[in-house]
Design a protein around this motif. Sequence first.
Motif, short mmCIF file in Angstrom:
data_model
loop_
_atom_site.label_atom_id
_atom_site.label_comp_id
_atom_site.label_asym_id
_atom_site.label_seq_id
_atom_site.Cartn_x
_atom_site.Cartn_y
_atom_site.Cartn_z
N ALA A 1 -54.60 24.39 -63.52
CA ALA A 1 -54.61 23.33 -62.76
C ALA A 1 -55.69 23.66 -61.58
O ALA A 1 -55.21 24.10 -60.44
N PRO A 2 -56.96 23.41 -61.71
CA PRO A 2 -58.07 23.53 -60.70
C PRO A 2 -57.66 22.87 -59.47
O PRO A 2 -57.41 21.54 -59.52
N ASN A 3 -58.19 23.40 -58.25
CA ASN A 3 -58.06 22.61 -57.05
C ASN A 3 -59.31 22.88 -56.30
O ASN A 3 -59.48 24.11 -55.54
N PHE A 4 -60.28 22.05 -56.51
CA PHE A 4 -61.79 22.29 -55.77
C PHE A 4 -61.87 21.51 -54.70
O PHE A 4 -62.93 20.88 -54.44
N LYS A 5 -60.91 21.60 -53.85
CA LYS A 5 -61.22 20.93 -52.16
C LYS A 5 -60.55 21.92 -51.67
O LYS A 5 -59.11 22.00 -51.65
N LYS A 6 -61.02 22.23 -50.36
CA LYS A 6 -60.60 23.06 -49.33
C LYS A 6 -59.62 22.29 -48.41
O LYS A 6 -58.69 23.13 -47.94
N ARG A 7 -59.77 21.11 -47.94
CA ARG A 7 -59.11 20.45 -47.08
C ARG A 7 -57.67 19.68 -47.75
O ARG A 7 -57.78 19.39 -49.03
N LEU A 8 -56.57 19.75 -46.91
CA LEU A 8 -55.42 19.08 -47.57
C LEU A 8 -55.83 17.71 -47.83
O LEU A 8 -56.25 17.07 -47.11
N SER A 9 -55.05 17.48 -49.27
CA SER A 9 -55.10 16.21 -49.61
C SER A 9 -53.92 15.83 -50.44
O SER A 9 -53.13 16.81 -50.75
N GLY A 10 -53.84 14.49 -50.82
CA GLY A 10 -52.57 14.19 -51.67
C GLY A 10 -52.47 14.95 -53.06
O GLY A 10 -51.33 15.46 -53.58
#
Length: 350
Positions: free
Chosen positions: A12-21
Motif C-alpha cells: 500500500a504505497p503512500n507517496f505524500k508527506k503531508r497528512l491527508s485523508g
Amino acid sequence: MRVSIDETDVIAPNFKKRLSGVTSTIVQLIPLQRKKGIRISTIGPGLPDSLPSLGYSSLLKLWKRPDGKPFRIWHARRNVEMVAGILLRDLFRMKLKLIFTSAAQRQHKPFTNWLIRKMDKVIATSARSGSFLEVPYRVIMHGIDLDRFTPPATFEDTFQSTKLPGKYAVGCFGRVRHQKGTDLFVDAMIELLPHYPDWTAIITGRTTAEHKDFEKELERKIAAAGLQKRILILGEVDDIRVWYRRVTLYVAPSRNEGFGLTPLEAMASKTAVVASDAGAYQELVTEGTGTVVPAGDGKALTEAIKPYLEDPEKTIAMGEKALEHVQKDFPLDKEASSIDEVYQELFTKK
C-alpha cells in the motif's frame, strides 16, 4: 517498522508527506489488515514508524513471486501511485497486479481515466464516487475504528466538564476554511443561538497561514454579534475524540469533500449529525441519525439545525440511533474484510 518483502503480499504505497485523508486511511487500515492475516506493508514517507513498511530497495525484488502467490498486489489510492504501479508492472515486467481506490466526487481528467483503465481492480469509496468511473468497480465505504471513537463514559466526556457556558454544545470540527463551510456554521450560529440560550457552539481545527484572514473575518462576525462567549474557536485540540463526546449535535457543513469521515466519528461518539451532501455524507447519515442539506446552502443548514436546538432530548435520542447505525454498518473491520475479498478475487482469478 521495517519488514521484508518476503513477508509481503500486498503493498500500500503512500507517496505524500503531508497528512491527508488517504494517509489516515492507510494508518488505520494496515494494522487491522495485518491482524486479520493479510501480509500487507506500506512504502513511502509521512507514516508512523509503527506501521510495517518496506524500503525502496525492496522494489528490486518484485520480479520474484511471493511464497504461495503468483504475484503481489500494489494497492494505489493516488494518481502518482497508479503511475508507479504501471511502470513497475508494464515497463519493468514485475510480478504485480494493480488496485486503485477512488474517492473523487468529480469527473476524472483524461489522464486519470487512462490510469484507472490500466488497473486490474477498482474500488469506489461511495456510490457517488463510483458514478464518475468508466470501468467496473466495487463500492467499499470507509469504516470507523470503534475502539478509538466511543460514546461518553465518564464526567470528562460531558460538556459540563469544560466549565464553558451552556448546557449543550453543537460542534463543527476540521480545518477552518471556506471549503469546509466553517463560515456557514458561524452564520447559522449567529442566527440561532440568541434564541437558544442553553447551547454553545464549538469550532476546532487547524487554520493554515493562507486561511488566517478567513478566520479573522469569522471572529469579527462573532464579535459584532456579541457572541464571543457562545461561539468559540478553539484551534487545534490535543484529542478531538473527547470533543465529539461532549457535543450533543455535530455539524459537517463542507462545500466539497472526497469522502469525509467526521460524521462517522461523531455518530460513533453517540452524537446526532447535520451535514451537507458533500462527499459521501448523504450515504452516511440516514433517517433517524441526522439531516442532510444541499452543500453551500446556508439557509437550509440553519433551518436543519434549528429543530435539534429546540429539542435537546430528541437530539440525544438521535445520537443513540446514530451510534447503533455506525456499529452495524460502518465498523473499520467491515471495510478491511471487504478489501481483502477484492485481494482474494485477484489472487484466485484464473
